[in-house]
Scaffold this active site. Structure first.
Site, PDB file in Angstrom:
ATOM      1  CG  ASP A  25      87.793   2.417  75.674  1.00 27.41           C
ATOM      2  OD1 ASP A  25      88.421   2.171  74.636  1.00 27.41           O
ATOM      3  OD2 ASP A  25      88.285   2.344  76.813  1.00 27.41           O
ATOM      4  CG  ASP A  55      95.223   1.480  77.358  1.00 28.65           C
ATOM      5  OD1 ASP A  55      94.651   2.584  77.465  1.00 28.65           O
ATOM      6  OD2 ASP A  55      94.610   0.402  77.262  1.00 28.65           O
TER       7      ASP A  55
HETATM    8  C1  GLA Z   1      90.720   0.763  77.630  1.00 27.23           C
HETATM    9  C2  GLA Z   1      91.189   2.193  77.746  1.00 27.23           C
HETATM   10  C3  GLA Z   1      91.616   2.487  79.165  1.00 27.23           C
HETATM   11  C4  GLA Z   1      90.465   2.230  80.094  1.00 27.23           C
HETATM   12  C5  GLA Z   1      89.971   0.802  79.927  1.00 27.23           C
HETATM   13  C6  GLA Z   1      88.720   0.551  80.732  1.00 27.23           C
HETATM   14  O1  GLA Z   1      91.756  -0.122  77.774  1.00 27.23           O
HETATM   15  O2  GLA Z   1      92.223   2.439  76.850  1.00 27.23           O
HETATM   16  O3  GLA Z   1      92.063   3.812  79.279  1.00 27.23           O
HETATM   17  O4  GLA Z   1      89.429   3.147  79.838  1.00 27.23           O
HETATM   18  O5  GLA Z   1      89.686   0.507  78.559  1.00 27.23           O
HETATM   19  O6  GLA Z   1      88.239  -0.727  80.584  1.00 27.23           O
END
Ligand code: GLA
Length: 721
Positions: free
Chosen positions: A473, A540
């Site tokens: 990420d 997301d």
């Molecule tokens: C980001 C990702 C999510 C999750 C969060 C965790 O927002 O897109 O899918 O993994 O981080 O903190």
């Protein structure tokens, strides 16, 4: 195929259906002549514009017909006689012969060379490369243009390298990977616009006007808002007909694409790293390479452009070990429990995972911290919640016959971390009061020691743990990228090189692990990331209605197998209800998985989820290697429809989704696409057998599908008999 016609002084790069032609022009300038539908001839020098305009400079003092401002240029340095938007800007102070680039030599060979430190189209078979080296008149520097042709997918890639060959420093301020000149301006420009939670959801199309259209990201990422994909097309182009030129950049950081229409009405397309803030010093003998740009031409519409890129990305960008292989069906802990994860919870999730056909448990954020305020950079497992450690947990998951995945965000550090306390100088900032986002800073990966330190820390923490999948990420933008050790004008690009280095190091150390990259959802959905990770978390936003737009836009440039799509509660971001079937039908667009607290679901629900997983597996080959044909765009109708067809045209899956249920059944027939007109296909829902030609011309009647519950969406499989 690449040929150099000695007599004509013409370079002709041919793909299956396109030609890209340039020549050695007056004074050994590289003059761009043509890019478009395949042509047989090399002798197209006549096409070079020799019109005489006032006020321009001429190297041949009396003959005013040749000016770099009028001709198509393969490379156009600022201050070199071309008054249009430059493709490179460099300076060698005090040297007045710098900037006039002239042909020196060329070489053509099978295959291609890697680009040091950068991702690229990695395939080395069925491709051919042309290197053309130019030198500035004062012999201060050499520029080499690298063209690689991938004939079967109609793709040409290009990047450039600058080498300082003099005794003084040279500064580089702009470095476009590709520069393509077109006569005329009768084009539309297509880009993928978005924002966090709505990435690439708007396929934006604008009529090209005089001036410069710029598609740019200054976020240190390719971003949620912009995407490095860009296309220009004829005004009449649609999904199935018309001329389209697609471009993309194999890069994940600040980029800029300019489509400039000059005062003469010509169009210049430039792609490269953004020149905002770029000031790179090349010491004697040093080299700087641009990222690779890829381009494709088709006269068969936007759909064919997408399919060319899909094929190229699967064959040449994604690692061959993963490109066409079945992907894990994950169950991810994030939307199931967010930070409230523990060994026990993960094991419970794992127990139900099999019931719904998932095969990989992904432990998302939270294994080393209770919230987003600490832990990044230190990478110490929270032993209270994970008493067996990551190694022990992975063993338990494997013993259950499942695979194990883990979330990481290696490029970041929390303010509340031992690493930041010990090394406040290890972050990117331009100020002593750095701007904080999500309680974290970006690590200064322009420093080799930071890259090594993080790679060592993470590999030490995960030592011995058998990990099958990593979710990588990146949860904030580089809003003020300065470094305590790297010159300001080099920070953004060196940071990207550092990120790629860190990705490579950890991939090397973790062995054959499937990486899924992510950037606060889909903020780094680009070819640079796809080089390291065969799939990317698309957004997301998992509300299926929003996802239709997000996935539709993503599929314009990227293969469906690269778009990670999860079946979730669906209402987390929108509060909107949707049926299970609808959620499945949307998520099955890409690499399918789950993100749910399974303890909230009944056995009957899980049975249905298992059926979904099995159905997905039955059609997964179409996602991995099939051709995508878009039929209805959600942006111009209340519906989304596509059909995925296998390369041998023996199998197809048609999907139809209604966005806002109107309660009113339209009298709608849709013509299918991509089938073999002569083959007979069995409709697996109705049993009806019809020729591909009938299905593609008469079509199928949508009201026939509505006999099922309307809000579910529909899929119909077709099998050649
Ligand atoms: C980001 C990702 C999510 C999750 C969060 C965790 O927002 O897109 O899918 O993994 O981080 O903190």
């Amino acid at each position: 195929m690449i040929r150099f016609n000695q007599k004509e002084g013409v370079f002709h790069i041919q793909t299956k259906s396109s030609s890209y032609v340039f020549c050695l022009s007056d004074f050994n300038v590289l003059e761009h002549l043509y890019y478009g539908k395949k042509i047989p001839d090399d002798n197209v020098r006549y096409y070079g514009n020799r019109q005489i305009y006032s006020h321009l400079g001429h190297e041949s003092r009396e003959d005013r017909s040749f000016s770099p401002s009028v001709q198509g240029m393969e490379i156009s340095p600022f201050n070199s006689g071309d008054i249009r938007t430059p493709s490179v800007i460099y300076n060698c102070d005090g040297d007045l012969d710098c900037n006039r680039l002239r042909y020196l030599s060329h070489v053509i060979y099978k295959g291609r060379k890697p680009i040091d430190g950068l991702p690229f189209s990695r395939r080395t078979t069925d491709c051919e490369t042309l290197e053309v080296t130019l030198v500035d008149k004062g012999k201060n520097l050499e520029v080499t243009l690298f063209y690689t042709v991938f004939p079967s997918v109609d793709v040409i890639s290009r990047y450039m390298q600058i080498k300082n060959t003099c005794k003084k420093d040279i500064t580089v301020q702009k470095l476009a990977s590709a520069c393509v000149d077109f006569y005329g301006m009768d084009y539309d420009v297509i880009t993928l616009e978005g924002i966090y939670l709505y990435e690439r959801a708007k396929v934006s199309r604008n009529k090209l006007e005089r001036g410069t259209f710029k598609n740019e990201s200054l976020t240190g990422t390719s971003s949620h808002n912009k995407n490095p994909f860009i296309a220009i097309c004829s005004h009449n182009a649609n999904e199935d007909v018309g001329e389209v030129y697609g471009f993309n950049l194999v890069y994940s950081g600040n980029f800029a694409e300019e489509v400039s229409v000059s005062h003469l009405g010509d169009t210049r397309v430039l792609l490269g790293i953004s020149d905002v803030g770029l000031l790179w010093t090349l010491k004697p003998n040093e080299i700087l390479c641009s990222p690779e740009a890829i381009m494709t031409y088709t006269d068969k519409g936007i759909g064919q452009m997408s399919r060319n890129f899909h094929d190229h990305i699967r064959q040449s960008i994604i690692e061959s070990d993963f490109a066409f292989s079945s992907r894990p069906i994950v169950i991810n802990s994030w939307e199931a429990s967010y930070f409230a994860v523990s060994e026990q919870k993960v094991l419970e999730l794992a127990k139900s995972a099999k019931d719904c056909g998932a095969d990989t448990i992904v432990l998302d954020d939270g294994w080393f911290r209770p919230n987003d305020k600490s832990g990044l950079g230190d990478w110490r497992t929270d032993k209270e919640r994970f008493p067996s450690g990551i190694k022990g947990l992975a063993e338990k998951i494997h013993a259950m016959g499942l695979k194990f995945g883990l979330w990481l965000e290696p490029e970041m550090v929390n303010e509340n971390s031992d690493l930041f306390k010990a090394h406040p100088e290890y972050i990117l900032t331009t100020s002593k009061a750095p701007l904080i986002s999500r309680s974290q800073y970006i690590l200064d990966l322009t420093r080799e020691e930071v890259v090594r330190l993080i790679a060592d820390r993470i590999s030490e923490e995960l030592k011995g743990a058998e990990i099958d999948y990593i979710k990588w990420d990146f949860n904030r933008y580089a809003t003020e990228a300065g470094s305590f050790s790297t010159p300001q004008g080099e920070v953004y690009h060196r940071q990207m090189l550092g990120s790629y280095k860190l990705l490579s190091l950890l991939k090397e150390r973790l062995g054959k692990v499937l990486f899924e990259t992510c950037c606060g959802g889909g903020g780094r959905f680009d070819l640079g990331m796809l080089y390291y990770s065969p799939q990317i978390w698309t957004s997301d936003n998992t509300d299926p209605y929003a996802r239709i737009f997000i996935q539709n836009g993503t599929g314009v440039a990227y293969p469906v197998s690269t778009a990670s799509c999860h079946f979730t509660r669906g209402d987390c971001t929108s509060g909107r209800e949707s049926t299970y079937e609808f959620r499945y039908n949307v998520a099955a667009f890409g690499a399918y998985g789950y993100e749910l607290d399974l303890s909230e679901y009944s056995d009957e629900d899980k049975k249905l989820f298992k059926e979904f997983s099995e159905k997905y597996r039955r059609n997964e080959d179409l996602n991995l290697s099939g051709d995508l044909y878009r039929i209805l765009s959600p942006e111009s109708s209340n519906f989304y429809a596509d059909i995925k067809v296998s390369k041998d045209k023996n199998k197809a899956l048609f999907t139809f989704l209604e966005i806002n249920a109107t309660g009113f059944i339209e009298n709608m027939a849709l013509r299918l696409k991509g089938l073999d007109p002569d083959k007979l296909y069995k409709n697996e829902v109705t049993g009806e057998v019809l020729h591909g030609a009938t299905l593609m011309n008469v079509g199928i009647r949508i009201s026939d599908l509505y006999r099922k519950k309307r809000s579910d969406g529909y899929t119909v499989a077709f099998t050649a008999i």
